[in-house]
Design an enzyme around this catalytic site. Sequence first.
Site, PDB file in Angstrom:
ATOM      1  N   ASP A 107      42.626  18.301  52.008  1.00  0.00           N
ATOM      2  CA  ASP A 107      44.029  17.861  52.076  1.00  0.00           C
ATOM      3  C   ASP A 107      44.987  19.002  52.432  1.00  0.00           C
ATOM      4  O   ASP A 107      45.947  18.800  53.174  1.00  0.00           O
ATOM      5  CB  ASP A 107      44.462  17.123  50.811  1.00  0.00           C
ATOM      6  CG  ASP A 107      44.450  18.000  49.568  1.00  0.00           C
ATOM      7  OD1 ASP A 107      43.712  18.996  49.549  1.00  0.00           O
ATOM      8  OD2 ASP A 107      45.185  17.686  48.618  1.00  0.00           O
ATOM      9  N   THR A 130      35.353  17.708  52.882  1.00  0.00           N
ATOM     10  CA  THR A 130      35.537  18.142  51.490  1.00  0.00           C
ATOM     11  C   THR A 130      34.531  17.421  50.596  1.00  0.00           C
ATOM     12  O   THR A 130      34.287  16.225  50.785  1.00  0.00           O
ATOM     13  CB  THR A 130      36.967  17.852  50.983  1.00  0.00           C
ATOM     14  OG1 THR A 130      36.972  17.976  49.556  1.00  0.00           O
ATOM     15  CG2 THR A 130      37.464  16.474  51.340  1.00  0.00           C
ATOM     16  N   ASP A 132      35.100  16.761  47.601  1.00  0.00           N
ATOM     17  CA  ASP A 132      35.841  16.097  46.517  1.00  0.00           C
ATOM     18  C   ASP A 132      36.080  14.592  46.725  1.00  0.00           C
ATOM     19  O   ASP A 132      36.412  13.888  45.778  1.00  0.00           O
ATOM     20  CB  ASP A 132      37.213  16.768  46.319  1.00  0.00           C
ATOM     21  CG  ASP A 132      37.095  18.229  45.906  1.00  0.00           C
ATOM     22  OD1 ASP A 132      36.029  18.595  45.373  1.00  0.00           O
ATOM     23  OD2 ASP A 132      38.052  18.989  46.114  1.00  0.00           O
ATOM     24  N   ASP A 134      38.624  13.178  48.023  1.00  0.00           N
ATOM     25  CA  ASP A 134      39.961  12.960  47.449  1.00  0.00           C
ATOM     26  C   ASP A 134      41.007  12.606  48.495  1.00  0.00           C
ATOM     27  O   ASP A 134      42.198  12.740  48.247  1.00  0.00           O
ATOM     28  CB  ASP A 134      40.402  14.222  46.681  1.00  0.00           C
ATOM     29  CG  ASP A 134      40.458  15.466  47.555  1.00  0.00           C
ATOM     30  OD1 ASP A 134      39.968  15.417  48.703  1.00  0.00           O
ATOM     31  OD2 ASP A 134      40.983  16.491  47.093  1.00  0.00           O
ATOM     32  N   ARG A 176      38.805  18.704  41.632  1.00  0.00           N
ATOM     33  CA  ARG A 176      40.252  18.926  41.471  1.00  0.00           C
ATOM     34  C   ARG A 176      40.918  17.740  40.778  1.00  0.00           C
ATOM     35  O   ARG A 176      40.604  17.442  39.664  1.00  0.00           O
ATOM     36  CB  ARG A 176      40.901  19.233  42.816  1.00  0.00           C
ATOM     37  CG  ARG A 176      40.540  20.629  43.307  1.00  0.00           C
ATOM     38  CD  ARG A 176      41.576  21.123  44.272  1.00  0.00           C
ATOM     39  NE  ARG A 176      41.150  20.926  45.643  1.00  0.00           N
ATOM     40  CZ  ARG A 176      41.755  21.468  46.672  1.00  0.00           C
ATOM     41  NH1 ARG A 176      42.824  22.199  46.521  1.00  0.00           N
ATOM     42  NH2 ARG A 176      41.308  21.255  47.886  1.00  0.00           N
TER      43      ARG A 176
HETATM   44  P1  ADP Z   1      41.589  22.382  51.575  1.00  0.00           P
HETATM   45  O1  ADP Z   1      41.811  22.097  53.021  1.00  0.00           O
HETATM   46  O2  ADP Z   1      40.142  22.509  51.233  1.00  0.00           O
HETATM   47  O3  ADP Z   1      42.351  21.423  50.681  1.00  0.00           O
HETATM   48  P2  ADP Z   1      43.576  24.493  50.931  1.00  0.00           P
HETATM   49  O4  ADP Z   1      44.390  23.584  50.085  1.00  0.00           O
HETATM   50  O5  ADP Z   1      43.299  25.849  50.429  1.00  0.00           O
HETATM   51  O6  ADP Z   1      42.142  23.866  51.286  1.00  0.00           O
HETATM   52  O7  ADP Z   1      44.304  24.619  52.361  1.00  0.00           O
HETATM   53  C1  ADP Z   1      43.716  25.356  53.414  1.00  0.00           C
HETATM   54  C2  ADP Z   1      44.776  26.019  54.248  1.00  0.00           C
HETATM   55  O8  ADP Z   1      45.624  25.047  54.862  1.00  0.00           O
HETATM   56  C3  ADP Z   1      45.730  26.937  53.506  1.00  0.00           C
HETATM   57  O9  ADP Z   1      45.190  28.186  53.200  1.00  0.00           O
HETATM   58  C4  ADP Z   1      46.859  27.049  54.522  1.00  0.00           C
HETATM   59  O10 ADP Z   1      46.537  27.957  55.542  1.00  0.00           O
HETATM   60  C5  ADP Z   1      46.894  25.636  55.124  1.00  0.00           C
HETATM   61  N1  ADP Z   1      47.974  24.846  54.505  1.00  0.00           N
HETATM   62  C6  ADP Z   1      47.939  24.143  53.356  1.00  0.00           C
HETATM   63  N2  ADP Z   1      49.129  23.581  53.079  1.00  0.00           N
HETATM   64  C7  ADP Z   1      49.971  23.964  54.078  1.00  0.00           C
HETATM   65  C8  ADP Z   1      51.363  23.748  54.378  1.00  0.00           C
HETATM   66  N3  ADP Z   1      52.136  23.012  53.600  1.00  0.00           N
HETATM   67  N4  ADP Z   1      51.855  24.314  55.500  1.00  0.00           N
HETATM   68  C9  ADP Z   1      51.091  25.057  56.316  1.00  0.00           C
HETATM   69  N5  ADP Z   1      49.797  25.310  56.082  1.00  0.00           N
HETATM   70  C10 ADP Z   1      49.223  24.779  54.986  1.00  0.00           C
END
Ligand code: ADP
Length: 327
Positions: A107, A130, A132, A134, A176
């Site tokens: 997400d 992912t 998860d 989710d 999570r």
């Molecule tokens: P996942 O994709 O597994 O949920 P993260 O939540 O760590 O992993 O998000 C991965 C990356 O996506 C972050 O490190 C960031 O670079 C980018 N990202 C997340 N939210 C934002 C946002 N609001 N604006 C810009 N980039 C974002």
Amino acid sequence: MDSNVKSIGVLTSGGDAPGMNAAIRAVTRAAIFNGMRVFGIYRGYKGLISNEIEEFKTNSVSNIIQKGGTILKTARCEEFMTEAGRKTAYENMQRHGIDALVVIGGDGSLTGAGVFANEYNIPIVGLPGTIDNDLNGTDTTIGYDTALNTIMESMDKIRDTATSHERLFFVEVMGRNCGYLALNSAIASGAEAAIIPEISIEKDQLAELINQGFRKSKSSSMVLVTESEVTGGAMNLAERVKKEYPQYDVRVSILGHLQRGGSPTAQDRILASRMGVAAIQALLENQRNVMIGIRENEIDYVPFKRAIKKDREISPELLEVLKISSI
Ligand code: ADP
């Protein structure tokens, strides 16, 4: 349908998940099949900013479908949260002549994709990568089935020792804010219960579990717990049991990162392949800002906004199955 997309970039971002390689392979091959150029972008948004970009041919993705992790590596990237970081990312796309992106991640990654796509008017298609499960608008995500199987195998082993010692075991799994991994693992492994965020918000699941009493004929009990602030995690629950219900001999097992590893199951490889091909099809149809989902075994396009909305409900039917089958 005529598409303006002649060249795409593919990246994996955020937490890794088994099946991401199968997705990279399918995206690459489907793009080349449709006459596009493909660029592999290393380390997610980080590599887009630091220009770690390489053109992929069909054999760049040979011999990877069976591998866990991601050959493109993955990363979390603070810089992409800033306008300056995203500007550099866009300039690097232009430098390579990349018209569109396929982002494989969770997400957070899809949230970032939405921000970037709107800011620079770039077609971006997301794939739900992912463990998860989710994300909204899809029945399942790439990596979820493999993680479920890994947890189930671990639970079978924990059961051997739990039974021998007649213990109460809390086994903490990832997820999570989402209890699907814990709930379905509990069903698959014949566990007593699952303590999950969706239910913990409403009631004290531990008290309920203990008060209803364990079946007398049971020589051990295994309870799945989602790693989450809402449930408090397995360690906290074990501490509570020691204080509040000292009659139980309690142990904790935190499965941790082993849940992310391993060769993807057939289901995850097929899902990733279908979704990868669908991502290119979506770009050919001039779709943008959508995640590829799967509903009732049919591919679906889910707008990012809906996919990342944090209101996924837990299935009451699955809760009932666990409750009935663990009496
Ligand atoms: P996942 O994709 O597994 O949920 P993260 O939540 O760590 O992993 O998000 C991965 C990356 O996506 C972050 O490190 C960031 O670079 C980018 N990202 C997340 N939210 C934002 C946002 N609001 N604006 C810009 N980039 C974002």
